[in-house]
Design a protein around this motif. Structure first.
Motif, mmCIF file in Angstrom:
data_model
loop_
_atom_site.group_PDB
_atom_site.id
_atom_site.type_symbol
_atom_site.label_atom_id
_atom_site.label_comp_id
_atom_site.label_asym_id
_atom_site.label_seq_id
_atom_site.Cartn_x
_atom_site.Cartn_y
_atom_site.Cartn_z
ATOM 1 N N PHE A 1 -81.843 -48.797 4.622
ATOM 2 C CA PHE A 1 -81.673 -48.297 3.259
ATOM 3 C C PHE A 1 -82.539 -49.121 2.326
ATOM 4 C CE2 PHE A 1 -78.521 -51.567 3.811
ATOM 5 C CZ PHE A 1 -78.465 -52.241 2.599
ATOM 6 N N SER A 2 -82.833 -48.526 1.182
ATOM 7 C CA SER A 2 -83.659 -49.207 0.186
ATOM 8 C C SER A 2 -82.939 -49.211 -1.147
ATOM 9 C CB SER A 2 -84.999 -48.493 0.020
ATOM 10 O OG SER A 2 -85.721 -48.542 1.219
ATOM 11 N N ILE A 3 -83.033 -50.340 -1.819
ATOM 12 C CA ILE A 3 -82.495 -50.454 -3.165
ATOM 13 C C ILE A 3 -83.685 -50.406 -4.115
ATOM 14 C CG2 ILE A 3 -81.289 -51.960 -4.781
ATOM 15 C CD1 ILE A 3 -79.679 -52.992 -2.385
ATOM 16 N N CYS A 4 -83.690 -49.416 -4.968
ATOM 17 C CA CYS A 4 -84.809 -49.200 -5.882
ATOM 18 C C CYS A 4 -84.331 -49.448 -7.308
ATOM 19 C CB CYS A 4 -85.328 -47.772 -5.740
ATOM 20 S SG CYS A 4 -85.748 -47.345 -4.048
ATOM 21 N N LEU A 5 -84.582 -50.632 -7.787
ATOM 22 C CA LEU A 5 -84.139 -50.991 -9.133
ATOM 23 C C LEU A 5 -85.092 -50.439 -10.177
ATOM 24 C CD1 LEU A 5 -83.172 -54.701 -8.454
ATOM 25 C CD2 LEU A 5 -81.660 -52.732 -8.611
ATOM 26 N N ASN A 6 -84.538 -49.954 -11.254
ATOM 27 C CA ASN A 6 -85.322 -49.486 -12.385
ATOM 28 C C ASN A 6 -85.493 -50.673 -13.328
ATOM 29 O OD1 ASN A 6 -86.216 -48.444 -14.818
ATOM 30 N ND2 ASN A 6 -85.083 -46.539 -14.577
ATOM 31 N N ILE A 7 -86.647 -51.286 -13.290
ATOM 32 C CA ILE A 7 -86.903 -52.489 -14.075
ATOM 33 C C ILE A 7 -86.735 -52.213 -15.574
ATOM 34 C CG2 ILE A 7 -88.629 -54.238 -14.672
ATOM 35 C CD1 ILE A 7 -87.436 -54.434 -11.816
ATOM 36 N N SER A 8 -87.150 -51.042 -16.027
ATOM 37 C CA SER A 8 -87.012 -50.697 -17.440
ATOM 38 C C SER A 8 -85.540 -50.704 -17.851
ATOM 39 C CB SER A 8 -87.635 -49.332 -17.693
ATOM 40 O OG SER A 8 -87.438 -48.945 -19.024
ATOM 41 N N THR A 9 -84.680 -50.162 -16.993
ATOM 42 C CA THR A 9 -83.246 -50.142 -17.287
ATOM 43 C C THR A 9 -82.703 -51.556 -17.404
ATOM 44 O OG1 THR A 9 -82.978 -48.037 -16.151
ATOM 45 C CG2 THR A 9 -81.002 -49.358 -16.439
ATOM 46 N N ILE A 10 -83.129 -52.434 -16.514
ATOM 47 C CA ILE A 10 -82.652 -53.816 -16.519
ATOM 48 C C ILE A 10 -83.167 -54.559 -17.749
ATOM 49 C CG2 ILE A 10 -82.782 -56.036 -15.314
ATOM 50 C CD1 ILE A 10 -82.986 -54.310 -12.698
ATOM 51 N N LEU A 11 -84.450 -54.463 -18.010
ATOM 52 C CA LEU A 11 -85.051 -55.208 -19.113
ATOM 53 C C LEU A 11 -84.635 -54.698 -20.488
ATOM 54 C CD1 LEU A 11 -88.679 -55.709 -17.735
ATOM 55 C CD2 LEU A 11 -86.808 -57.370 -17.771
ATOM 56 N N ASN A 12 -84.408 -53.397 -20.591
ATOM 57 C CA ASN A 12 -84.110 -52.802 -21.899
ATOM 58 C C ASN A 12 -82.636 -52.507 -22.115
ATOM 59 O OD1 ASN A 12 -86.850 -52.735 -22.692
ATOM 60 N ND2 ASN A 12 -87.167 -50.964 -21.370
ATOM 61 N N ASN A 13 -81.790 -52.941 -21.180
ATOM 62 C CA ASN A 13 -80.344 -52.744 -21.316
ATOM 63 C C ASN A 13 -80.036 -51.275 -21.630
ATOM 64 O OD1 ASN A 13 -77.678 -53.383 -21.341
ATOM 65 N ND2 ASN A 13 -77.684 -54.201 -23.414
ATOM 66 N N SER A 14 -80.380 -50.390 -20.702
ATOM 67 C CA SER A 14 -80.263 -48.945 -20.885
ATOM 68 C C SER A 14 -78.853 -48.526 -21.291
ATOM 69 C CB SER A 14 -80.640 -48.236 -19.583
ATOM 70 O OG SER A 14 -80.401 -46.853 -19.701
ATOM 71 N N ILE A 15 -78.788 -47.473 -22.065
ATOM 72 C CA ILE A 15 -77.513 -46.961 -22.540
ATOM 73 C C ILE A 15 -77.207 -45.585 -21.953
ATOM 74 C CG2 ILE A 15 -77.636 -48.259 -24.695
ATOM 75 C CD1 ILE A 15 -78.460 -45.532 -26.013
ATOM 76 N N ARG A 16 -77.814 -45.266 -20.840
ATOM 77 C CA ARG A 16 -77.718 -43.918 -20.276
ATOM 78 C C ARG A 16 -76.283 -43.427 -20.136
ATOM 79 N NH1 ARG A 16 -79.568 -41.991 -14.297
ATOM 80 N NH2 ARG A 16 -79.295 -39.790 -14.649
ATOM 81 N N GLU A 17 -75.420 -44.201 -19.475
ATOM 82 C CA GLU A 17 -74.054 -43.721 -19.250
ATOM 83 C C GLU A 17 -73.275 -43.623 -20.559
ATOM 84 O OE1 GLU A 17 -72.644 -46.363 -16.211
ATOM 85 O OE2 GLU A 17 -73.360 -45.019 -14.657
#
Length: 158
Positions: A99-115
């Motif tokens: 399996f692969s874990i694919c992190l979204n760097i933009s989400t991590i760096l920008n503290n995404s508010i998607r949910e």
């Protein structure tokens, strides 16, 4: 139909499917986040068993290097990973499932508010949301009002 038969019978052509997970957790009906992209640990395990029976499960490196591939292959990935990966990590390792874990760097760096956006969208009326964003000067928010497309800006506001 002839093209499909040709595709299936041609030994040189490999089919590679990617199956992505976000979270694997027990469902809590009071948690509005879980309506997005969750699967229970039991469903996850059943899906993996199904994949193992009908597909060749490979890792991303095998796909890139085009090795260890059979006719129909599947890559299991996780993105926007939460700590729920710990609920199934041992199962994957014990069963030798790549399996692969694919992190979204933009989400991590920008503290995404998607949910949070999805939750607001479920609890607030369109008029209330429009009223909030009409007060903002940011062009991206104004575009939402213009295009009536709030979800479009939920992943990353940059």
């Amino acid at each position: 139909m002839k093209k499909i038969i040709k595709l299936i019978t041609n030994k040189d052509i490999k089919i590679i499917l990617f199956y992505n997970y976000h979270r694997v957790e027990k469902i809590n009906k009071n948690n509005k986040y879980q309506k997005l992209s969750y699967v229970t640990p039991l469903k996850f395990k059943l899906q993996i068993i199904f994949f193992k029976i009908f597909f060749n499960i490979v890792n991303i490196k095998d796909v890139i290097e085009f090795k260890n591939l059979k006719k129909i292959n599947i890559v299991i990935t996780f993105d926007d990973v939460s700590k729920s990966i710990y609920n199934i990590k041992n199962f994957l390792i014990e069963n030798d499932i790549p399996f692969s874990i694919c992190l979204n760097i933009s989400t991590i760096l920008n503290n995404s508010i998607r949910e949070k956006v999805y939750i607001l969208n479920n609890f607030l009326s369109k008029d209330t949301i429009d009223g909030i964003f009409n007060k903002e000067k940011n062009l991206k928010y104004k575009n939402y009002i213009k295009n009536n497309s709030f979800i479009k800006y939920s992943k990353n506001l940059n």
